[in-house]
Design an enzyme around this catalytic site. Structure first.
Site, mmCIF file in Angstrom:
data_model
loop_
_atom_site.group_PDB
_atom_site.id
_atom_site.type_symbol
_atom_site.label_atom_id
_atom_site.label_comp_id
_atom_site.label_asym_id
_atom_site.label_seq_id
_atom_site.Cartn_x
_atom_site.Cartn_y
_atom_site.Cartn_z
ATOM 1 N N PHE A 148 31.839 36.183 47.881
ATOM 2 C CA PHE A 148 30.411 36.314 48.171
ATOM 3 C C PHE A 148 29.713 34.973 48.370
ATOM 4 O O PHE A 148 28.663 34.904 48.991
ATOM 5 C CB PHE A 148 29.705 37.083 47.031
ATOM 6 C CG PHE A 148 29.378 36.218 45.838
ATOM 7 C CD1 PHE A 148 28.216 35.445 45.817
ATOM 8 C CD2 PHE A 148 30.241 36.129 44.756
ATOM 9 C CE1 PHE A 148 27.927 34.621 44.726
ATOM 10 C CE2 PHE A 148 29.955 35.321 43.670
ATOM 11 C CZ PHE A 148 28.797 34.556 43.651
ATOM 12 N N LYS A 172 37.615 40.943 56.030
ATOM 13 C CA LYS A 172 37.007 41.818 55.018
ATOM 14 C C LYS A 172 36.116 40.909 54.164
ATOM 15 O O LYS A 172 36.577 40.229 53.265
ATOM 16 C CB LYS A 172 38.108 42.455 54.152
ATOM 17 C CG LYS A 172 37.760 43.785 53.515
ATOM 18 C CD LYS A 172 36.639 43.738 52.504
ATOM 19 C CE LYS A 172 36.951 43.049 51.222
ATOM 20 N NZ LYS A 172 35.762 42.823 50.360
ATOM 21 N N GLU A 175 31.678 42.595 49.745
ATOM 22 C CA GLU A 175 30.754 43.727 49.911
ATOM 23 C C GLU A 175 29.336 43.385 49.435
ATOM 24 O O GLU A 175 28.395 44.102 49.736
ATOM 25 C CB GLU A 175 31.299 44.968 49.181
ATOM 26 C CG GLU A 175 31.407 44.849 47.665
ATOM 27 C CD GLU A 175 32.673 44.125 47.165
ATOM 28 O OE1 GLU A 175 33.232 43.299 47.911
ATOM 29 O OE2 GLU A 175 33.074 44.373 46.019
ATOM 30 N N SER A 225 38.201 34.899 43.091
ATOM 31 C CA SER A 225 38.470 34.493 41.717
ATOM 32 C C SER A 225 39.987 34.426 41.476
ATOM 33 O O SER A 225 40.770 35.074 42.195
ATOM 34 C CB SER A 225 37.829 35.493 40.760
ATOM 35 O OG SER A 225 38.334 36.781 41.032
ATOM 36 N N CYS A 280 32.651 26.954 44.588
ATOM 37 C CA CYS A 280 33.950 26.697 43.948
ATOM 38 C C CYS A 280 34.149 25.213 43.730
ATOM 39 O O CYS A 280 35.025 24.805 42.991
ATOM 40 C CB CYS A 280 35.070 27.256 44.805
ATOM 41 S SG CYS A 280 35.146 26.449 46.397
ATOM 42 N N GLU A 380 35.473 30.209 33.745
ATOM 43 C CA GLU A 380 34.693 29.839 34.928
ATOM 44 C C GLU A 380 33.360 30.586 34.845
ATOM 45 O O GLU A 380 33.340 31.817 34.859
ATOM 46 C CB GLU A 380 35.437 30.235 36.213
ATOM 47 C CG GLU A 380 34.669 29.817 37.459
ATOM 48 C CD GLU A 380 35.298 30.287 38.763
ATOM 49 O OE1 GLU A 380 35.941 31.344 38.788
ATOM 50 O OE2 GLU A 380 35.112 29.575 39.779
HETATM 51 P P1 NAD Z 1 36.117 38.085 43.783
HETATM 52 O O1 NAD Z 1 37.500 37.685 43.404
HETATM 53 O O2 NAD Z 1 35.395 39.039 42.924
HETATM 54 O O3 NAD Z 1 36.102 38.717 45.267
HETATM 55 C C1 NAD Z 1 36.746 38.084 46.345
HETATM 56 C C2 NAD Z 1 37.190 39.145 47.341
HETATM 57 O O4 NAD Z 1 38.134 40.004 46.702
HETATM 58 C C3 NAD Z 1 36.056 40.035 47.828
HETATM 59 O O5 NAD Z 1 36.217 40.269 49.196
HETATM 60 C C4 NAD Z 1 36.217 41.313 47.004
HETATM 61 O O6 NAD Z 1 35.785 42.453 47.686
HETATM 62 C C5 NAD Z 1 37.698 41.367 46.760
HETATM 63 N N1 NAD Z 1 38.048 42.002 45.482
HETATM 64 C C6 NAD Z 1 37.298 42.040 44.356
HETATM 65 N N2 NAD Z 1 37.947 42.701 43.381
HETATM 66 C C7 NAD Z 1 39.138 43.071 43.901
HETATM 67 C C8 NAD Z 1 40.268 43.788 43.372
HETATM 68 N N3 NAD Z 1 40.287 44.237 42.127
HETATM 69 N N4 NAD Z 1 41.323 43.981 44.186
HETATM 70 C C9 NAD Z 1 41.330 43.528 45.452
HETATM 71 N N5 NAD Z 1 40.285 42.850 45.998
HETATM 72 C C10 NAD Z 1 39.202 42.623 45.234
HETATM 73 O O7 NAD Z 1 35.295 36.703 43.961
HETATM 74 P P2 NAD Z 1 33.732 36.537 44.225
HETATM 75 O O8 NAD Z 1 32.997 36.847 42.971
HETATM 76 O O9 NAD Z 1 33.336 37.205 45.486
HETATM 77 O O10 NAD Z 1 33.658 34.962 44.505
HETATM 78 C C11 NAD Z 1 33.573 33.998 43.497
HETATM 79 C C12 NAD Z 1 34.942 33.463 43.129
HETATM 80 O O11 NAD Z 1 35.574 32.899 44.275
HETATM 81 C C13 NAD Z 1 34.888 32.338 42.110
HETATM 82 O O12 NAD Z 1 35.954 32.502 41.215
HETATM 83 C C14 NAD Z 1 35.065 31.098 42.949
HETATM 84 O O13 NAD Z 1 35.582 29.972 42.250
HETATM 85 C C15 NAD Z 1 36.018 31.584 43.977
HETATM 86 N N6 NAD Z 1 35.978 30.770 45.179
HETATM 87 C C16 NAD Z 1 37.012 29.917 45.388
HETATM 88 C C17 NAD Z 1 37.002 29.097 46.501
HETATM 89 C C18 NAD Z 1 38.135 28.149 46.738
HETATM 90 O O14 NAD Z 1 38.165 27.553 47.791
HETATM 91 N N7 NAD Z 1 39.069 27.970 45.820
HETATM 92 C C19 NAD Z 1 35.930 29.153 47.398
HETATM 93 C C20 NAD Z 1 34.890 30.046 47.162
HETATM 94 C C21 NAD Z 1 34.927 30.858 46.037
#
Ligand code: NAD
Length: 495
Positions: A148, A172, A175, A225, A280, A380
């Site tokens: 997000f 994708k 959401e 994450s 991040c 985090e």
């Molecule tokens: P998230 O892991 O909740 O979601 C990421 C994606 O995974 C979304 O598209 C979501 O719909 C999907 N998703 C969520 N739960 C899922 C599940 N159980 N099974 C399969 N897919 C699932 O992350 P977020 O809250 O959207 O974003 C923040 C996180 O992203 C933080 O941990 C941040 O550090 C990380 N991030 C990392 C980088 C990097 O370059 N390392 C960059 C941006 C964000």
């Protein structure tokens, strides 16, 4: 209420099944609904991408890059529309959203150079009358699953390169922030990209799982994450797909006693509270070495208290968190830190906001005396919370950072070139800043962390990105020469 659709084969596809809420984080109000794709919708999108691949992968580099250049020009002209969408759904202030668009556009510009990036090698007469050359070819339909916090930039770390290299894409997006992806899909169409080359399916876990399991998806680029990144990496790898899965972070800023403390305090505030800490590469831990700590904490606190928090469309420095759940997670983390003995120097739970409604705000928060065992240190937080850990020596600071399971970004603040150089060599983190707090690499370098911040070997964009979205072929050629006739079953050796 508007329902954000999917985008398949160059057209909107109205969701027929369940939908989820899209909120305006600054007001807390539900602004739209978003379709949550099931496996059947994902299959339709993958079929569209598979059909488009046949022609797009055969389209000349000259034609492909012409579309990329047009996309770049349109993004240049209309990027403010995209920034407004990002602010409305994510909450970050408009200037920050414009910065996100600009950093994404840099990857488009990099991908415009694909003819150069795809050039292979050629060796004449490697063996007598034998020439060898290498090419890189596209993979097929690829999936991009994004978080997000960067609704436009993170997808743009991947899709310009994937598309320029001849692949087709199913994106994708998160959401929570689906509209930026739809806007970019329409822009691609305007730029002349053939239908089916770039598709968007909205959804959550069910849609992700369908992409990971789909036999026609060749590669997966995921950002999110750490637990989900690990799951995605494992699931898609088991299916034989190429995977890069970028995970979470806990980024430290080491401040040595000789540092310019005003500069360090400015940068700690910018990097800790920008985008309400939802980056991040945000700094979440300031490691103060020796006797600088009191003075540094005071300087950071003074600056943090001047920040204006509120609706990102207004004149504010910091917007809200993305959701009510994120807001509670952050306030709980602050409470747990205080309970464990950290000193709450600036308390964002008491802050006031320039916004209407019930937005998901937490103000800038500064915790001093944080210890490595506290949950506020180990977890985090992904919010506007800066923790200060005090150490006695440089070595202690480096050991602390290297012991952390994450290894995304880090920075050292010092005036001592020798110390900075030593830090760059010793630190076990993928992206390092020297007096630069958020060292996000330029598009022509690659972005990626170490340890639990990345699963898979290959980082995003730069030449690693080009390699991720292509596979190499080496061709050994000998044209008919009477001398080569005759049988010889031994392993070919070069002569
Ligand atoms: P998230 O892991 O909740 O979601 C990421 C994606 O995974 C979304 O598209 C979501 O719909 C999907 N998703 C969520 N739960 C899922 C599940 N159980 N099974 C399969 N897919 C699932 O992350 P977020 O809250 O959207 O974003 C923040 C996180 O992203 C933080 O941990 C941040 O550090 C990380 N991030 C990392 C980088 C990097 O370059 N390392 C960059 C941006 C964000």
């Amino acid at each position: 209420m508007t329902v954000v659709p999917h985008w398949i084969s160059g057209a909107e596809v109205a969701p027929t099944g369940p939908t989820g809420p899209v909120t305006d984080p600054a007001t807390g109000a539900e602004a739209a609904r978003v379709g949550l794709a099931d496996a059947a919708v994902v299959d339709t999108a993958v079929k569209a991408a598979t059909a488009a691949f046949a022609e797009w992968s055969e389209t000349s580099l000259a034609r492909r890059t012409t579309v990329l250049f047009r996309f770049r020009e349109l993004l240049n002209e209309r990027g403010d529309e995209l920034a407004a969408i990002i602010t409305a759904e994510h909450g970050k202030v408009l200037d920050d959203a414009r910065g996100e668009v600009a950093r994404g556009r840099e990857v488009v510009e990099f991908a415009c150079g694909m003819p150069h990036l795809l050039k292979g090698g050629f060796t004449e007469n490697a063996s007598t009358n034998v020439d060898v050359h290498s090419v890189r070819q596209p993979l097929g339909p690829v999936a991009i699953i994004s978080p997000f916090n960067f609704p436009a930039m993170v997808p743009m770390w991947f899709f310009p390169i994937a598309i320029a290299a001849g692949n087709t894409v199913v994106l994708k997006p998160s959401e929570k922030v689906p509209s930026a992806a739809l806007w970019m899909a329409r822009l691609w169409q305007e730029a002349g990209l053939p239908d089916g080359v770039f598709n968007v399916v909205n959804g959550a876990k069910e849609a992700v799982d369908a992409l990971l399991e789909h036999p026609d998806i060749a590669a997966v680029s995921f950002v999110g994450s750490t637990p989900i990144a690990s799951y995605v990496h494992e699931t898609a790898s088991r299916r034989g797909k190429r995977v890069q899965a970028l995970g979470g972070a806990k980024n430290h800023m080491l401040v040595l006693p000789d540092a310019d403390l005003d500069l360090a305090a400015d940068q700690a505030v910018n990097a800790g509270f920008g985008s309400a800490g939802q980056r991040c590469m945000a700094i979440s831990v300031v490691v103060a070495v020796g006797d600088v700590a009191d003075s540094l904490v005071e300087r950071i606190a003074t600056r943090a208290r001047t920040l204006r928090t509120g609706d990102g469309r207004r004149a504010c420095d910091m917007g809200p968190l993305v959701s009510a759940a994120a807001q509670s997670r952050v306030t709980d983390a602050i409470a747990a830190g205080a309970e464990a003995g950290a000193r709450v120097v600036v308390d964002g739970r008491d802050a006031t906001y320039d916004a209407d409604g019930a937005g998901f705000f937490v103000g800038p928060t500064l915790l001093d005396g944080v210890q490595p065992g506290m949950s506020v240190y180990t977890e985090e937080i992904f919010g506007p919370v800066l923790s200060v850990v005090r150490v006695d020596t440089y070595e202690e600071g480096v050991a602390l950072i290297n012991a952390n399971p994450y290894g995304n970004g880090t920075a050292i603040f010092t005036e001592d070139g020798g110390a900075a150089r030593r830090f760059c060599r010793e630190i076990q983190v993928g992206m390092v800043g020297v007096n630069v707090p958020v060292p996000v690499p330029m598009a022509y370098y690659s972005f990626g962390g170490w340890k639990s911040s990345l699963f898979g070997d290959v980082h995003a964009h730069g030449t690693e990105g080009v390699h991720f979205f292509t596979r190499a072929k080496v061709i050994t050629t000998r044209w008919s020469d009477p001398e080569h006739r005759g049988l010889a079953l031994g392993f070919p050796v070069n002569t």
